[in-house]
Design a protein around this motif. Sequence first.
Motif, PDB file in Angstrom:
ATOM      1  N   TYR A 238       2.101 -12.364  -0.043  1.00  0.00           N
ATOM      2  CA  TYR A 238       1.142 -11.276  -0.241  1.00  0.00           C
ATOM      3  C   TYR A 238      -0.178 -11.842  -0.755  1.00  0.00           C
ATOM      4  O   TYR A 238      -0.228 -12.948  -1.278  1.00  0.00           O
ATOM      5  CB  TYR A 238       1.699 -10.225  -1.207  1.00  0.00           C
ATOM      6  N   HIS A 239      -1.231 -11.048  -0.580  1.00  0.00           N
ATOM      7  CA  HIS A 239      -2.563 -11.417  -1.064  1.00  0.00           C
ATOM      8  C   HIS A 239      -2.932 -10.493  -2.223  1.00  0.00           C
ATOM      9  O   HIS A 239      -2.649  -9.297  -2.194  1.00  0.00           O
ATOM     10  CB  HIS A 239      -3.599 -11.326   0.061  1.00  0.00           C
ATOM     11  N   ALA A 240      -3.574 -11.056  -3.221  1.00  0.00           N
ATOM     12  CA  ALA A 240      -3.815 -10.364  -4.484  1.00  0.00           C
ATOM     13  C   ALA A 240      -4.582  -9.051  -4.323  1.00  0.00           C
ATOM     14  O   ALA A 240      -4.140  -8.012  -4.830  1.00  0.00           O
ATOM     15  CB  ALA A 240      -4.559 -11.290  -5.445  1.00  0.00           C
ATOM     16  N   LYS A 241      -5.717  -9.058  -3.644  1.00  0.00           N
ATOM     17  CA  LYS A 241      -6.535  -7.848  -3.575  1.00  0.00           C
ATOM     18  C   LYS A 241      -5.834  -6.730  -2.812  1.00  0.00           C
ATOM     19  O   LYS A 241      -5.889  -5.565  -3.219  1.00  0.00           O
ATOM     20  CB  LYS A 241      -7.891  -8.152  -2.943  1.00  0.00           C
ATOM     21  N   LEU A 242      -5.167  -7.052  -1.727  1.00  0.00           N
ATOM     22  CA  LEU A 242      -4.465  -6.030  -0.953  1.00  0.00           C
ATOM     23  C   LEU A 242      -3.268  -5.479  -1.723  1.00  0.00           C
ATOM     24  O   LEU A 242      -2.944  -4.297  -1.632  1.00  0.00           O
ATOM     25  CB  LEU A 242      -4.032  -6.602   0.397  1.00  0.00           C
TER      26      LEU A 242
ATOM     27  N   TRP B 188      -2.447  -1.571  -3.177  1.00  0.00           N
ATOM     28  CA  TRP B 188      -1.131  -0.926  -3.068  1.00  0.00           C
ATOM     29  C   TRP B 188      -0.674  -0.446  -4.452  1.00  0.00           C
ATOM     30  O   TRP B 188      -0.232   0.693  -4.620  1.00  0.00           O
ATOM     31  CB  TRP B 188      -0.101  -1.886  -2.473  1.00  0.00           C
ATOM     32  N   THR B 189      -0.781  -1.313  -5.445  1.00  0.00           N
ATOM     33  CA  THR B 189      -0.358  -0.993  -6.803  1.00  0.00           C
ATOM     34  C   THR B 189      -1.132   0.196  -7.360  1.00  0.00           C
ATOM     35  O   THR B 189      -0.556   1.087  -7.981  1.00  0.00           O
ATOM     36  CB  THR B 189      -0.536  -2.223  -7.714  1.00  0.00           C
ATOM     37  N   LEU B 190      -2.440   0.227  -7.114  1.00  0.00           N
ATOM     38  CA  LEU B 190      -3.246   1.355  -7.571  1.00  0.00           C
ATOM     39  C   LEU B 190      -2.839   2.644  -6.856  1.00  0.00           C
ATOM     40  O   LEU B 190      -2.840   3.718  -7.462  1.00  0.00           O
ATOM     41  CB  LEU B 190      -4.733   1.063  -7.370  1.00  0.00           C
ATOM     42  N   GLY B 191      -2.460   2.551  -5.593  1.00  0.00           N
ATOM     43  CA  GLY B 191      -1.970   3.713  -4.861  1.00  0.00           C
ATOM     44  C   GLY B 191      -0.668   4.244  -5.439  1.00  0.00           C
ATOM     45  O   GLY B 191      -0.487   5.453  -5.588  1.00  0.00           O
TER      46      GLY B 191
ATOM     47  N   CYS C 283      -4.440   3.813   0.394  1.00  0.00           N
ATOM     48  CA  CYS C 283      -3.969   2.702  -0.453  1.00  0.00           C
ATOM     49  C   CYS C 283      -2.554   2.264  -0.104  1.00  0.00           C
ATOM     50  O   CYS C 283      -2.200   1.105  -0.317  1.00  0.00           O
ATOM     51  CB  CYS C 283      -4.001   3.105  -1.923  1.00  0.00           C
ATOM     52  N   LEU C 284      -1.745   3.181   0.417  1.00  0.00           N
ATOM     53  CA  LEU C 284      -0.321   2.892   0.623  1.00  0.00           C
ATOM     54  C   LEU C 284       0.047   2.683   2.085  1.00  0.00           C
ATOM     55  O   LEU C 284       1.197   2.887   2.478  1.00  0.00           O
ATOM     56  CB  LEU C 284       0.532   4.016   0.013  1.00  0.00           C
ATOM     57  N   LEU C 285      -0.902   2.237   2.869  1.00  0.00           N
ATOM     58  CA  LEU C 285      -0.566   1.879   4.249  1.00  0.00           C
ATOM     59  C   LEU C 285       0.301   0.628   4.232  1.00  0.00           C
ATOM     60  O   LEU C 285      -0.007  -0.344   3.550  1.00  0.00           O
ATOM     61  CB  LEU C 285      -1.837   1.639   5.061  1.00  0.00           C
TER      62      LEU C 285
END
Length: 115
Positions: A39-43, A47-50, A91-93
């Motif tokens: 996984y990549h940090a920003k993406l 997701w986490t914020l979603g 955010c949750l795609l």
Amino acid sequence: MEVKLIDFLCGALMKKSAFKSFSGTRAYCPPEVKANGRYHAKLTLVWTLGILLFAMECGHFPPDLDLNMISENNWIRPGLSQECCQVICDCLLPDPQKRLSLDEMHLHDWFKVTE
């Protein structure tokens, strides 16, 4: 509008290359970790914020049924604005390349101040 995130020793320093081991809370783990272990940090942060926004607005973590509807951009929740539902969906795609970017997030309609 200022957001402060606090990490309780679950994260790692951000880097441009993919991470190979997830060191966070499983409830916030994005699907790409389960699918390919990378996984990549920003993406992942988006997701986490979603997940966090879903939990704050709905009072629980999203069940699989909601995540499936979100992945099809077909999710609404009575009592939430269309903009709130849309930012959660964005955010949750499940495909991280289609997910709202961290740089674009603050430009979303849900964050616009209305009089």
